[in-house]
Write a protein that holds these residues in place. Structure first.
Motif, PDB file in Angstrom:
ATOM      1  N   UNK A   1       0.861  -1.181   0.000  1.00 11.38           N
ATOM      2  CA  UNK A   1       0.000   0.000   0.000  1.00 11.38           C
ATOM      3  C   UNK A   1       0.893   1.225   0.000  1.00 11.38           C
ATOM      4  N   UNK A   2       0.379   2.321  -0.529  1.00 20.62           N
ATOM      5  CA  UNK A   2       1.081   3.590  -0.427  1.00 20.62           C
ATOM      6  C   UNK A   2       0.167   4.611   0.233  1.00 20.62           C
ATOM      7  N   UNK A   3       0.616   5.123   1.329  1.00 16.52           N
ATOM      8  CA  UNK A   3      -0.111   6.168   2.037  1.00 16.52           C
ATOM      9  C   UNK A   3       0.386   7.529   1.578  1.00 16.52           C
ATOM     10  N   UNK A   4      -0.552   8.471   1.495  1.00 18.83           N
ATOM     11  CA  UNK A   4      -0.215   9.842   1.154  1.00 18.83           C
ATOM     12  C   UNK A   4      -0.700  10.775   2.254  1.00 18.83           C
TER      13      UNK A   4
ATOM     14  N   UNK B   1       6.704   5.149  13.245  1.00 16.37           N
ATOM     15  CA  UNK B   1       6.944   4.269  12.113  1.00 16.37           C
ATOM     16  C   UNK B   1       8.100   4.791  11.265  1.00 16.37           C
ATOM     17  N   UNK B   2       7.992   6.051  10.833  1.00 16.48           N
ATOM     18  CA  UNK B   2       9.004   6.608   9.944  1.00 16.48           C
ATOM     19  C   UNK B   2       8.853   8.114   9.894  1.00 16.48           C
ATOM     20  N   UNK B   3       9.938   8.795   9.521  1.00 14.98           N
ATOM     21  CA  UNK B   3       9.863  10.240   9.330  1.00 14.98           C
ATOM     22  C   UNK B   3      10.921  10.685   8.337  1.00 14.98           C
TER      23      UNK B   3
ATOM     24  N   UNK C   1      11.094  -2.260  13.043  1.00 10.53           N
ATOM     25  CA  UNK C   1      10.164  -3.273  12.543  1.00 10.53           C
ATOM     26  C   UNK C   1       9.682  -2.987  11.121  1.00 10.53           C
ATOM     27  N   UNK C   2      10.059  -1.846  10.536  1.00  5.66           N
ATOM     28  CA  UNK C   2       9.670  -1.579   9.142  1.00  5.66           C
ATOM     29  C   UNK C   2      10.871  -1.406   8.223  1.00  5.66           C
ATOM     30  N   UNK C   3      12.062  -1.420   8.774  1.00  8.69           N
ATOM     31  CA  UNK C   3      13.249  -1.228   7.939  1.00  8.69           C
ATOM     32  C   UNK C   3      13.328  -2.296   6.855  1.00  8.69           C
ATOM     33  N   UNK C   4      13.590  -1.831   5.645  1.00  2.36           N
ATOM     34  CA  UNK C   4      13.673  -2.744   4.512  1.00  2.36           C
ATOM     35  C   UNK C   4      12.343  -3.044   3.859  1.00  2.36           C
ATOM     36  N   UNK C   5      11.251  -2.636   4.502  1.00  2.00           N
ATOM     37  CA  UNK C   5       9.915  -2.896   3.939  1.00  2.00           C
ATOM     38  C   UNK C   5       9.193  -1.604   3.575  1.00  2.00           C
ATOM     39  N   UNK C   6       9.367  -0.566   4.352  1.00  2.00           N
ATOM     40  CA  UNK C   6       8.684   0.710   4.138  1.00  2.00           C
ATOM     41  C   UNK C   6       9.677   1.757   3.636  1.00  2.00           C
ATOM     42  N   UNK C   7       9.187   2.669   2.805  1.00  2.00           N
ATOM     43  CA  UNK C   7      10.012   3.768   2.316  1.00  2.00           C
ATOM     44  C   UNK C   7       9.227   5.065   2.418  1.00  2.00           C
ATOM     45  N   UNK C   8       9.826   6.052   3.061  1.00  2.00           N
ATOM     46  CA  UNK C   8       9.183   7.358   3.191  1.00  2.00           C
ATOM     47  C   UNK C   8       9.794   8.313   2.183  1.00  2.00           C
ATOM     48  N   UNK C   9       8.970   9.211   1.669  1.00  2.00           N
ATOM     49  CA  UNK C   9       9.452  10.219   0.726  1.00  2.00           C
ATOM     50  C   UNK C   9       8.562  11.457   0.851  1.00  2.00           C
ATOM     51  N   UNK C  10       8.997  12.517   0.196  1.00  2.00           N
ATOM     52  CA  UNK C  10       8.195  13.739   0.226  1.00  2.00           C
ATOM     53  C   UNK C  10       8.370  14.486  -1.094  1.00  2.00           C
TER      54      UNK C  10
ATOM     55  N   UNK D   1       5.487   4.315   1.362  1.00  2.00           N
ATOM     56  CA  UNK D   1       5.331   3.102   0.563  1.00  2.00           C
ATOM     57  C   UNK D   1       5.554   1.915   1.476  1.00  2.00           C
ATOM     58  N   UNK D   2       4.549   1.065   1.576  1.00  2.00           N
ATOM     59  CA  UNK D   2       4.616  -0.089   2.478  1.00  2.00           C
ATOM     60  C   UNK D   2       4.578  -1.374   1.665  1.00  2.00           C
ATOM     61  N   UNK D   3       5.645  -2.123   1.711  1.00  2.00           N
ATOM     62  CA  UNK D   3       5.750  -3.392   0.990  1.00  2.00           C
ATOM     63  C   UNK D   3       5.874  -4.540   1.987  1.00  2.00           C
TER      64      UNK D   3
END
Length: 123
Positions: free
Chosen positions: A18-21, A48-50, A62-71, A81-83
């Motif tokens: 999923x991708x959150x915005x 989670x991330x910033x 617990x999300x390293x390597x799976x989630x990516x934050x961007x702006x 981005x959650x994989x």
């Protein structure tokens, strides 16, 4: 204060993505730390991330390597981005803005919060 609106949550099977915005109003987005936090039923809200305005990105273990934050400062929008989602990722995800300090993980430092978006991962 910045007004934040999240979108992109939903129901997904384990292993899915999923991708959150998070879209912000106002003129302070580009100099704000944008963060994502989550809260599962019966649990405390957790980091989670910033991403800082300086470009630094930070993740909970617990999300390293799976989630990516961007702006995208031109769009006043932050993304998560959650994989490889797992059932334990199920929670309400909140976007938050810290416009006054460089703190990137303490929720008390984030002065603006979105309404939250539900993410449900089925097994």
């Amino acid at each position: 204060q910045v007004q934040l609106v999240e979108s992109g949550g939903g129901l997904v099977q384990a292993g899915g993505s999923l991708r959150l915005s998070c879209t912000a109003s106002g003129r302070t987005f580009s100099r704000s730390v944008m963060g994502w936090f989550r809260q599962a039923p019966g649990k405390e809200r957790e980091f989670v991330s910033s991403i800082g305005w300086w470009g630094g990105t930070y993740y909970a273990d617990f999300v390293k390597g799976r989630f990516t934050i961007s702006r995208d400062n031109a769009k006043n929008t932050a993304y998560l981005q959650m994989n490889s989602l797992k059932p334990e990722d199920t929670a309400v995800y909140y976007c938050a803005a810290n416009t006054y300090t460089r703190d990137y993980s303490d929720p008390s430092r984030f002065s603006s919060w979105g309404q939250g978006t539900q993410v449900t991962v089925s097994s």
